[in-house]
Design an enzyme around this catalytic site. Structure first.
Site, short mmCIF file in Angstrom:
data_model
loop_
_atom_site.label_atom_id
_atom_site.label_comp_id
_atom_site.label_asym_id
_atom_site.label_seq_id
_atom_site.Cartn_x
_atom_site.Cartn_y
_atom_site.Cartn_z
N CYS A 2 0.83 -1.19 0.00
CA CYS A 2 0.00 0.00 0.00
C CYS A 2 0.87 1.24 0.00
CB CYS A 2 -0.94 0.08 1.20
SG CYS A 2 -2.29 -1.07 1.10
N ARG A 27 4.56 -0.71 -4.43
CA ARG A 27 4.13 -1.16 -3.11
C ARG A 27 2.80 -1.91 -3.15
NH1 ARG A 27 6.72 1.55 1.08
NH2 ARG A 27 4.99 1.09 2.47
N TRP A 74 -2.66 -2.80 -1.75
CA TRP A 74 -2.33 -4.22 -1.80
C TRP A 74 -3.19 -4.84 -0.70
CZ3 TRP A 74 -0.19 -7.93 1.52
CH2 TRP A 74 0.23 -9.12 0.90
N ASN A 99 -2.16 2.39 5.45
CA ASN A 99 -1.25 1.28 5.16
C ASN A 99 -1.04 0.52 6.47
OD1 ASN A 99 2.35 1.15 4.66
ND2 ASN A 99 0.85 -0.45 4.39
N GLY A 100 -1.38 -0.76 6.47
CA GLY A 100 -1.21 -1.57 7.68
C GLY A 100 -2.41 -2.45 7.92
N GLU A 482 17.22 -18.95 -4.68
CA GLU A 482 16.89 -17.60 -5.15
C GLU A 482 16.48 -17.65 -6.63
OE1 GLU A 482 16.19 -14.89 -3.91
OE2 GLU A 482 16.51 -13.42 -5.48
N LYS A 486 12.88 -16.39 -8.01
CA LYS A 486 12.73 -15.39 -9.08
C LYS A 486 11.80 -15.91 -10.17
CE LYS A 486 13.85 -12.65 -7.69
NZ LYS A 486 14.47 -12.07 -6.54
N GLU A 489 8.21 -15.94 -8.93
CA GLU A 489 7.66 -14.59 -8.71
C GLU A 489 7.20 -13.94 -9.99
OE1 GLU A 489 9.88 -12.32 -5.08
OE2 GLU A 489 11.15 -12.87 -6.74
N HIS A 505 16.43 -38.45 -2.77
CA HIS A 505 15.55 -38.72 -1.63
C HIS A 505 14.11 -38.32 -1.91
CE1 HIS A 505 18.91 -39.95 0.81
NE2 HIS A 505 19.55 -38.85 0.45
N LYS A 604 6.16 -4.91 -3.10
CA LYS A 604 7.48 -4.73 -2.50
C LYS A 604 7.28 -4.17 -1.10
CE LYS A 604 11.93 -3.63 -4.28
NZ LYS A 604 12.28 -4.98 -4.73
N1 HGA Z 1 -5.60 -3.38 5.51
C1 HGA Z 1 -5.80 -2.41 4.47
C2 HGA Z 1 -4.50 -1.83 4.00
C3 HGA Z 1 -3.65 -2.87 3.36
C4 HGA Z 1 -2.18 -2.62 3.38
O1 HGA Z 1 -1.63 -1.78 4.07
N2 HGA Z 1 -1.44 -3.43 2.61
O2 HGA Z 1 -0.08 -3.32 2.65
C5 HGA Z 1 -6.58 -3.00 3.30
O3 HGA Z 1 -6.67 -4.22 3.16
O4 HGA Z 1 -7.11 -2.22 2.53
#
Ligand code: HGA
Length: 609
Positions: A2, A27, A74, A99-100, A482, A486, A489, A505, A604
């Site tokens: 986010c 992000r 995100w 964000n969080g 790694e 990659k 991803e 094994h 990221k």
């Molecule tokens: N929890 C919030 C914000 C998501 C977030 O910070 N992602 O890194 C949501 O789901 O919208």
């Protein structure tokens, strides 16, 4: 994870917010939104998908305002959708970007539903804006309402909040998620990362844990976690606005792969005098700390964890330093036994990786006296919370799949092995050899980059594959891990890495003509063992792709393709063999047409648990 941008200015902030969102898109990129205040009215636009979708929406139906907040998401709570996109609104007046994760959101939501609030999203974020709405009923202003609200929130947040009735203030706060204030001339901004604001300012205030700030046109007030006025310094960034440009490259990832020789040269710059590593590069009291430690515990996630695994081989093999490496999200909940004189080494590109930060805090709770972080972002939380720091100096890494951050982490880890190893069994001769190899590394990487054409041709065989196996031994096993990460991803091909000796094994059962087996085969003491493992694959009709030291002769019969890698000495060889595997994933992803820089479901800087 986010991205937040916000601003209060005398000009229309919408173009600034949009540019900021584009710069933060690494992000999160499942949806984006923006809200501005104009003439005491709140205007909001949100769209599913990337920032360019929001931009198109705004183009078709413009809004403007001199104060506003914006977000690229995100999702953690609630699927990616327009309804779940931020900003979230209460009473058509208050808007928030977050964000969080709010851990007690269910509890708050139950109470708010009983109070008659209507929920329009499935996010945890929406409870914040309703809580601010409630608090405003008994508070003097938005700032006081936010201060009241954050006391009720459990979890992690960086927030930007506006109120249509108070168009002269933008309130911002952070706890557990990053947020910076950009200081302009007669204007102030907020963002999750300085890169978002470089086109408008190079002067930043880094908010501390628990800070709440009120931004006006001509001033900013900041209150700390105890609600005391806090004086936070303004720091001048050295980054130029085009530091986050793609240049002439098609993707950031390709640009960042090619930046590795320069990035590693930067990592080493100024850290040696007369070819001797200066321990104050790690911090002024580093020598004292290193004198007291008896072991090393590395904590990291993802690619950084792989860097830690390589370092364990170096610590133990070259210097006989006891070294453990653990995924941070496991360590933090495992109740590990930790001796106080263990050096806790955290590794994270962003320095904000929530699991790694929590693992460091847990290690301190368990009594660890010394900590060091290897990180790419100078003002990050890990840097602030660690006793010693060694910056990787890779420059901004925008591609979600890490490349130059990984190889510079390896180079810095080698510096750490030298510094700590001196107190154990690292001989002067080995130290000189490692130092000389490090300085040769940028040139050697340049040579490996010449393999680009051959690797691109090789990638054509992968586009249709569903699975791939990667094999390595010793310090090259984490490099195989790694390589597999990659490929997963960015090309979405299922890939697994095995220590080559483990093949028999179990995974040998998977081998047939459709299974590419990518092998990392430097010329070292394990080569003969590795050759036997390759024979095992050949004998079962597997397709071998071998990245092999140029001095060796082909090792197996049958379906085998060889890419010859310039010969280098053993110690730096893991760093060098990383490069062709990065190029392989890149070209496979381009052929498959995936979104190389912003692969699906990922982001990221993983600032949530
Ligand atoms: N929890 C919030 C914000 C998501 C977030 O910070 N992602 O890194 C949501 O789901 O919208």
């Amino acid at each position: 994870m986010c991205g937040i941008v916000g601003g209060i200015a005398q000009r229309n902030v919408v173009p600034i917010l949009l540019e900021g969102l584009k710069r933060l898109e690494y992000r999160g990129y499942d949806s984006a939104g923006l809200a501005v205040i104009n003439n005491f009215e709140l205007y909001r636009k949100r769209e599913l998908g990337k920032v360019k979708e929001l931009e198109a929406l705004l183009h078709a139906d413009p809004i403007s305002g001199t104060i506003g907040i914006a977000h690229t998401r995100w999702a953690t709570h609630g699927k990616p959708s327009t309804a779940n996109a931020h900003p979230h609104v209460s009473g058509n007046k208050i808007a928030v970007v977050h964000n969080g994760i709010i851990e007690n959101y269910e509890q708050l939501k139950t109470a708010q539903l009983a109070q008659g609030h209507e929920f329009t999203s499935q996010t945890d974020t929406e409870v914040i804006v309703h809580e601010v709405f409630n608090a405003l009923q008994g508070a003097n202003n938005l700032l006081d309402a936010v201060k009241h609200t954050v006391r009720k929130l459990e979890g992690a947040y960086a927030l930007g909040i506006v109120n249509a009735d108070e168009p002269d203030v933008l309130v911002a706060c952070r706890k557990g998620s990053p947020l910076v204030i950009g200081v302009g001339i007669g204007e102030y901004f907020i963002a999750s990362d300085v890169a978002a604001l470089l086109p408008v300012t190079q002067r930043f205030i880094f908010l501390q844990e628990g800070d709440v700030a009120a931004l006006h046109l001509d001033s900013v007030e900041i209150y700390d976690a105890l609600d005391q006025v806090a004086n936070r310094p303004i720091i001048e960034s050295q980054l130029s606005p085009d530091a986050v440009d793609k240049g002439n490259y098609r993707h950031y990832m390709l640009k960042e792969i090619h930046e590795q020789p320069f990035a590693i040269a930067q990592t080493l710059e100024g850290r040696f005098i007369n070819n001797r590593l200066q321990e104050n590069s790690f911090g002024h009291n580093a020598s004292e700390v290193f004198d007291n430690i008896k072991a090393v515990q590395i904590l990291a996630c993802g690619t950084s964890y792989h860097a830690g695994l390589v370092a364990r081989y170096w610590f133990e093999e070259l210097a006989r330093v006891p070294c453990q490496v653990e995924v941070a999200s496991e360590f933090r909940y495992r109740k590990p036994v930790l001796a106080a004189d263990t050096l806790i080494v955290t590794i994270s590109q962003s320095g904000e990786t929530a699991d790694t930060l929590a693992a460091l805090q847990e290690a301190k709770k368990l009594g660890a006296k010394y900590s060091l972080t290897i990180c790419n972002v100078p003002e990050s939380s890990l840097v602030r919370e660690s006793d010693l720091v060694l910056m990787t100096r890779a420059g901004p890494e925008i591609g979600v799949a890490s490349t130059k951050a990984f190889t510079t982490q390896l180079a810095t880890l080698m510096l750490l092995v030298i510094a700590v190893g001196r107190r154990f069994h690292l001989t002067g001769q080995t130290e000189q050899k490692m130092t000389a190899q490090l300085f040769r590394l940028p040139g050697e990487i340049e040579k490996v980059l010449q393999l680009n054409g051959a690797i691109k041709r090789l990638s054509e065989q992968f586009a249709e594959k569903q699975h791939a196996l990667f094999l390595g031994r010793g310090a090259h096993y984490p490099i195989a891990m790694e390589g597999a990460l990659k490929l997963k991803e960015i090309s979405y091909i299922h890939a697994e890495a095995y220590p080559a000796g483990e093949l028999k094994h179990g995974p040998l059962a998977l081998i047939d003509a459709d299974m590419p087996v990518i092998t990392v085969a430097p010329n070292n003491s394990l080569l003969e063992k590795l050759k036997s493992n390759m024979q095992e694959v050949s004998a079962r009709g597997g397709q071998l792709i071998v990245f092999m030291d140029e001095t060796l002769v082909p090792v197996a019969e049958g379906n085998i393709q060889i890419i010859k890698v310039p010969q280098v000495e053993n110690e730096i060889s893991p760093i060098l063999y990383t490069i062709p595997l990065q190029l392989l994933s890149y070209h496979v992803a381009v052929l498959k047409g995936t979104d190389v820089d912003q692969p699906r479901n990922l982001a990221k800087s993983v600032t949530v648990e």
